[in-house]
Write a protein that holds these residues in place. Structure first.
Motif, PDB file in Angstrom:
ATOM      1  N   THR A 195       0.883  -1.106  -0.039  1.00  9.05           N
ATOM      2  CA  THR A 195       0.008   0.014   0.068  1.00  9.05           C
ATOM      3  C   THR A 195       0.922   1.243  -0.025  1.00  9.05           C
ATOM      4  OG1 THR A 195      -1.599  -1.149   1.242  1.00  9.05           O
ATOM      5  CG2 THR A 195      -1.838   1.062   1.170  1.00  9.05           C
ATOM      6  N   PRO A 196       0.702   2.206  -0.996  1.00 12.93           N
ATOM      7  CA  PRO A 196       1.448   3.344  -0.832  1.00 12.93           C
ATOM      8  C   PRO A 196       1.303   4.076   0.349  1.00 12.93           C
ATOM      9  CG  PRO A 196       0.195   3.119  -2.929  1.00 12.93           C
ATOM     10  CD  PRO A 196      -0.290   1.973  -2.051  1.00 12.93           C
ATOM     11  N   PRO A 197       2.297   4.928   0.938  1.00 16.27           N
ATOM     12  CA  PRO A 197       2.042   5.674   1.868  1.00 16.27           C
ATOM     13  C   PRO A 197       1.282   6.921   1.858  1.00 16.27           C
ATOM     14  CG  PRO A 197       4.485   5.963   1.177  1.00 16.27           C
ATOM     15  CD  PRO A 197       3.660   4.681   0.263  1.00 16.27           C
ATOM     16  N   GLY A 198       1.140   7.239   0.649  1.00 17.15           N
ATOM     17  CA  GLY A 198       0.537   8.373   0.134  1.00 17.15           C
ATOM     18  C   GLY A 198       0.037   8.398  -1.453  1.00 17.15           C
ATOM     19  N   GLN A 199      -0.767   9.382  -1.843  1.00 19.47           N
ATOM     20  CA  GLN A 199      -0.932   9.337  -3.019  1.00 19.47           C
ATOM     21  C   GLN A 199       0.158  10.224  -3.935  1.00 19.47           C
ATOM     22  OE1 GLN A 199      -3.465   8.367  -5.095  1.00 19.47           O
ATOM     23  NE2 GLN A 199      -2.368   9.163  -6.825  1.00 19.47           N
ATOM     24  N   ARG A 200       0.722  11.218  -3.115  1.00 19.95           N
ATOM     25  CA  ARG A 200       1.826  12.203  -3.742  1.00 19.95           C
ATOM     26  C   ARG A 200       2.824  12.036  -2.746  1.00 19.95           C
ATOM     27  NH1 ARG A 200       2.392  15.884  -7.709  1.00 19.95           N
ATOM     28  NH2 ARG A 200       4.151  17.762  -7.291  1.00 19.95           N
ATOM     29  N   ILE A 201       4.098  11.411  -2.950  1.00 21.53           N
ATOM     30  CA  ILE A 201       5.193  11.051  -2.144  1.00 21.53           C
ATOM     31  C   ILE A 201       6.315  11.914  -2.363  1.00 21.53           C
ATOM     32  CG2 ILE A 201       6.430   9.204  -1.168  1.00 21.53           C
ATOM     33  CD1 ILE A 201       4.279   7.349  -2.384  1.00 21.53           C
ATOM     34  N   ALA A 202       6.553  12.681  -1.469  1.00 18.65           N
ATOM     35  CA  ALA A 202       7.810  13.528  -1.343  1.00 18.65           C
ATOM     36  C   ALA A 202       9.157  12.435  -1.041  1.00 18.65           C
ATOM     37  CB  ALA A 202       7.905  14.703  -0.438  1.00 18.65           C
ATOM     38  N   LEU A 203       9.904  12.035  -1.791  1.00 21.02           N
ATOM     39  CA  LEU A 203      10.952  11.118  -1.648  1.00 21.02           C
ATOM     40  C   LEU A 203      12.349  12.015  -1.538  1.00 21.02           C
ATOM     41  CD1 LEU A 203      11.518   8.046  -1.282  1.00 21.02           C
ATOM     42  CD2 LEU A 203      11.916   8.156  -3.971  1.00 21.02           C
ATOM     43  N   ALA A 204      12.976  11.810  -0.291  1.00 22.96           N
ATOM     44  CA  ALA A 204      14.317  12.215  -0.436  1.00 22.96           C
ATOM     45  C   ALA A 204      15.168  11.223  -1.163  1.00 22.96           C
ATOM     46  CB  ALA A 204      14.961  12.135   1.050  1.00 22.96           C
TER      47      ALA A 204
ATOM     48  N   ALA B 290       5.799  -0.376  -7.052  1.00 24.47           N
ATOM     49  CA  ALA B 290       4.754  -0.972  -6.298  1.00 24.47           C
ATOM     50  C   ALA B 290       3.700   0.338  -6.203  1.00 24.47           C
ATOM     51  CB  ALA B 290       4.769  -1.840  -5.198  1.00 24.47           C
ATOM     52  N   TRP B 291       4.525   1.291  -5.546  1.00 29.69           N
ATOM     53  CA  TRP B 291       3.749   2.527  -5.229  1.00 29.69           C
ATOM     54  C   TRP B 291       3.201   3.150  -6.504  1.00 29.69           C
ATOM     55  CZ3 TRP B 291       7.886   5.378  -1.633  1.00 29.69           C
ATOM     56  CH2 TRP B 291       7.943   4.740  -0.490  1.00 29.69           C
ATOM     57  N   ARG B 292       3.892   3.144  -7.591  1.00 30.36           N
ATOM     58  CA  ARG B 292       3.646   3.744  -8.753  1.00 30.36           C
ATOM     59  C   ARG B 292       2.303   2.909  -9.434  1.00 30.36           C
ATOM     60  NH1 ARG B 292       9.343   4.664  -9.607  1.00 30.36           N
ATOM     61  NH2 ARG B 292       9.895   6.805  -9.487  1.00 30.36           N
ATOM     62  N   ALA B 293       2.677   1.678  -9.291  1.00 27.63           N
ATOM     63  CA  ALA B 293       1.714   0.770  -9.839  1.00 27.63           C
ATOM     64  C   ALA B 293       0.220   1.018  -9.422  1.00 27.63           C
ATOM     65  CB  ALA B 293       1.948  -0.716  -9.914  1.00 27.63           C
ATOM     66  N   ALA B 294       0.202   1.323  -8.037  1.00 25.60           N
ATOM     67  CA  ALA B 294      -0.851   1.521  -7.111  1.00 25.60           C
ATOM     68  C   ALA B 294      -1.687   3.129  -7.168  1.00 25.60           C
ATOM     69  CB  ALA B 294      -0.831   1.309  -5.728  1.00 25.60           C
ATOM     70  N   GLY B 295      -0.961   3.652  -8.255  1.00 24.26           N
ATOM     71  CA  GLY B 295      -1.221   5.121  -8.683  1.00 24.26           C
ATOM     72  C   GLY B 295      -0.667   6.314  -7.933  1.00 24.26           C
ATOM     73  N   ALA B 296       0.313   5.923  -7.047  1.00 23.67           N
ATOM     74  CA  ALA B 296       0.934   6.947  -6.366  1.00 23.67           C
ATOM     75  C   ALA B 296       1.977   7.703  -7.270  1.00 23.67           C
ATOM     76  CB  ALA B 296       1.744   6.410  -5.106  1.00 23.67           C
ATOM     77  N   GLU B 297       2.073   9.083  -7.044  1.00 25.83           N
ATOM     78  CA  GLU B 297       3.055   9.977  -7.549  1.00 25.83           C
ATOM     79  C   GLU B 297       4.265  10.279  -6.678  1.00 25.83           C
ATOM     80  OE1 GLU B 297       3.330  14.190  -9.859  1.00 25.83           O
ATOM     81  OE2 GLU B 297       1.622  13.743  -8.642  1.00 25.83           O
ATOM     82  N   ILE B 298       5.344   9.896  -7.425  1.00 30.67           N
ATOM     83  CA  ILE B 298       6.467   9.989  -6.453  1.00 30.67           C
ATOM     84  C   ILE B 298       7.529  11.392  -6.888  1.00 30.67           C
ATOM     85  CG2 ILE B 298       8.878   9.141  -5.745  1.00 30.67           C
ATOM     86  CD1 ILE B 298       7.586   6.515  -6.196  1.00 30.67           C
ATOM     87  N   VAL B 299       7.588  12.429  -6.030  1.00 34.10           N
ATOM     88  CA  VAL B 299       8.202  13.428  -6.231  1.00 34.10           C
ATOM     89  C   VAL B 299       9.402  13.521  -5.553  1.00 34.10           C
ATOM     90  CG1 VAL B 299       8.017  16.060  -6.269  1.00 34.10           C
ATOM     91  CG2 VAL B 299       5.989  14.648  -6.475  1.00 34.10           C
TER      92      VAL B 299
ATOM     93  N   ALA C 250      13.385  21.639   0.006  1.00 34.71           N
ATOM     94  CA  ALA C 250      12.340  21.240   0.427  1.00 34.71           C
ATOM     95  C   ALA C 250      11.321  20.004   0.147  1.00 34.71           C
ATOM     96  CB  ALA C 250      11.457  22.345   0.862  1.00 34.71           C
ATOM     97  N   PRO C 251      10.787  19.271   0.839  1.00 34.11           N
ATOM     98  CA  PRO C 251       9.968  18.356   0.223  1.00 34.11           C
ATOM     99  C   PRO C 251       8.572  18.910  -0.409  1.00 34.11           C
ATOM    100  CG  PRO C 251       9.590  18.292   2.594  1.00 34.11           C
ATOM    101  CD  PRO C 251      10.671  19.156   2.372  1.00 34.11           C
ATOM    102  N   ASP C 252       8.161  18.461  -1.499  1.00 40.13           N
ATOM    103  CA  ASP C 252       7.078  19.078  -2.283  1.00 40.13           C
ATOM    104  C   ASP C 252       5.977  19.731  -1.638  1.00 40.13           C
ATOM    105  OD1 ASP C 252       5.941  19.463  -4.901  1.00 40.13           O
ATOM    106  OD2 ASP C 252       4.577  18.203  -4.069  1.00 40.13           O
ATOM    107  N   ALA C 253       5.742  20.836  -1.566  1.00 42.21           N
ATOM    108  CA  ALA C 253       4.528  21.337  -0.864  1.00 42.21           C
ATOM    109  C   ALA C 253       3.231  20.804  -1.058  1.00 42.21           C
ATOM    110  CB  ALA C 253       4.565  23.156  -0.987  1.00 42.21           C
TER     111      ALA C 253
ATOM    112  N   VAL D  22       2.537  12.909   2.052  1.00 45.41           N
ATOM    113  CA  VAL D  22       3.573  12.300   2.900  1.00 45.41           C
ATOM    114  C   VAL D  22       5.153  12.473   2.302  1.00 45.41           C
ATOM    115  CG1 VAL D  22       3.360  10.074   1.339  1.00 45.41           C
ATOM    116  CG2 VAL D  22       3.916   9.826   3.882  1.00 45.41           C
ATOM    117  N   CYS D  23       5.899  12.427   3.140  1.00 47.39           N
ATOM    118  CA  CYS D  23       7.307  12.531   2.955  1.00 47.39           C
ATOM    119  C   CYS D  23       7.995  11.448   3.418  1.00 47.39           C
ATOM    120  CB  CYS D  23       7.885  13.919   3.637  1.00 47.39           C
ATOM    121  SG  CYS D  23       9.776  14.176   3.249  1.00 47.39           S
ATOM    122  N   TRP D  24       8.943  10.794   2.873  1.00 45.91           N
ATOM    123  CA  TRP D  24       9.653   9.472   3.050  1.00 45.91           C
ATOM    124  C   TRP D  24      11.187   9.696   3.005  1.00 45.91           C
ATOM    125  CZ3 TRP D  24       6.941   4.860   4.127  1.00 45.91           C
ATOM    126  CH2 TRP D  24       7.694   3.631   4.258  1.00 45.91           C
ATOM    127  N   LEU D  25      11.841   9.514   3.934  1.00 41.58           N
ATOM    128  CA  LEU D  25      13.307   9.806   3.724  1.00 41.58           C
ATOM    129  C   LEU D  25      13.847   8.045   3.884  1.00 41.58           C
ATOM    130  CD1 LEU D  25      12.450  12.327   4.751  1.00 41.58           C
ATOM    131  CD2 LEU D  25      14.527  12.536   6.128  1.00 41.58           C
TER     132      LEU D  25
END
Length: 436
Positions: free
Chosen positions: A241-250, A265-274, A283-286, A290-293
């Motif tokens: 399960t993606p941690p969010g719909q739009r994920i700020a990834l360090a 898997a995150w992308r396949a589930a429809g999440a966008e990784i920034v 800075a993480p995307d405003a 969710v933000c993932w380090l």
């Protein structure tokens, strides 16, 4: 139909990665489509595989993944001419207690997929004994087939002849013998190989390895030894399960340890990784929710991270309203402070009270099974998460609410529970899969 092989060895440090990269590039230079995988929890090698083949590589892990997940992941090799799975440690090395579909040993993957094993053997300091080792590995476990061996770092033609004769007498094919060749040595640091993206000359190094191996190894014989293989349809895909719909990834040299299959898997589930770079003081995307380090090497960049006020301030602001999660090195950066190898204390983000130190290093290594005592992004209370921990940091303080009850592969409870405070969570283990 693709053909599959497993590249393994009696132990670590024998040359599995170099041979895998060289074979992949040499066959690619011949016009073949090559797909690589990594057996086990190593998160560095897949990037080298991608550099050699031009195709993304992922991990397959019998301790953390069920057969359906593994089948789903390897099905990406259906359009390849040759599929190579690079092993971890020695061929039969895994944990004592069985996990989801095995012990994490490379042999599990070889037997599960029906792919023969090419052994890399370093006969330094021995001769005929190398054949005894190869024969023992060949006969140790029914269902694991040995295709043959490649000798690495042979000392002289006489040395090679002694080893070859013994292997031939044992009925074991020798595909080639590699003299010592410093020009294709991959640089290392404390958590393994220096990452592919940090090496500007990685393409040239792989090309040289391919040239060298093609000169000393019978590539056609190795290719003929591969087993014909048609991927079986997977009953299910990745249980992620993606941690969010739009994920700020360090994402930079300090935050790079993330399993490729997780991002896919995150992308396949429809999440966008920034992606954003803490080292560049970004800075993480405003607009992220969710933000993932990820983990990486924050200990090598602690002074710079501490000085990057925009990154730390924006991360604190983000965490006031939205979840922030850190894995291993990312967890350390979410903490109060990190003491480097010289004993210098550097202030981190302060979202958690965790304090860690590299002044007195102690290795923490192994599979982890965590039952969440509090939610974290993408996972609810009670979820059973499987992952892997590998770091040298010492915990000086871990004062916040424990995130999970964490066990090692033997079932023993460990102290690295992870933490939760407000919207911030962190773990020392890198997530591989959730139990279904």
């Amino acid at each position: 139909m693709a053909a599959g092989l497993v590249i393994s060895a009696p132990a670590s440090g024998v040359g599995k990665t170099t041979l895998t990269l060289a074979l992949a590039r040499a066959w690619r230079n011949r016009g073949l489509n090559v797909q690589c995988f990594k057996s086990g929890p190593d998160y560095i090698d897949p990037a080298f595989h991608a550099a050699a083949t031009g195709r993304a590589s992922v991990n397959v892990d019998s301790w953390a993944m069920d057969r359906g997940t593994i089948a789903h992941l390897v099905s990406r090799g259906v359009d390849a001419d040759i599929v190579l799975a690079e092993g971890s440690m020695g061929l039969f090395d895994g944990v004592a207690a069985r996990g989801v579909s095995g012990t994490g040993a490379t042999a599990d993957i070889a037997e599960m997929l029906g792919w023969p094993v090419v052994l890399v053997i370093d006969p330094s300091g021995q001769a005929q004994t190398a054949a005894a080792i190869a024969a023992g590995l060949r006969d140790y476990r029914k269902g694991v087939r040995l295709a043959g061996v490649v000798l690495n770092r042979v000392a002289s033609p006489r040395h090679e002849d002694l080893v070859r004769r013994a292997l031939n007498d044992s009925g074991i094919a020798v595909f080639g013998a590699l003299p010592r060749h410093a020009e294709i040595s991959l640089p290392k640091r404390h958590l393994g190989l220096v990452q592919a993206e940090e090496q500007a000359e990685i393409g040239k190094l792989i090309d040289e390895a391919a040239r060298f191996v093609a000169e000393h190894v019978d590539l056609d014989a190795v290719l003929r030894a591969a087993a014909g293989w048609s991927p079986q349809p997977a009953a299910n895909g990745l249980n992620v399960t993606p941690p969010g719909q739009r994920i700020a990834l360090a994402r930079d040299a300090a935050f790079s340890f993330v399993y490729p299959h997780m991002l896919e898997a995150w992308r396949a589930a429809g999440a966008e990784i920034v992606p954003f770079s803490p080292l560049a003081d970004e800075a993480p995307d405003a607009d992220a929710d969710v933000c993932w380090l990820p983990g990486g090497y924050p200990e090598l960049h602690a002074c710079r991270i501490a000085a990057n006020a925009r990154f730390r301030t924006s991360l604190r602001s983000f965490a006031e309203t939205r979840p922030v999660h850190g894995e291993c090195g990312g967890y350390m950066v979410l903490g109060a402070a990190l003491t480097d190898a010289d004993g210098v204390r550097h202030e981190m983000a302060g979202l958690l009270g965790l304090e860690t130190s590299f002044a007195k290093r102690r290795m923490h290594l192994g599979y982890r099974l965590a039952e969440l005592a509090a939610p974290m992004p993408g996972h609810q209370i009670g979820a059973r998460l499987r992952g892997h921990e590998f770091h040298y940091s010492t915990i000086l303080a871990q004062p916040d609410t424990p995130l999970a009850v964490v066990h090692d592969a033997t079932g023993a409870v460990i102290a690295e529970t992870g933490s939760r405070r407000g919207h911030a969570t962190g773990t020392f283990f890198h997530l591989i899969a959730e139990d279904r």
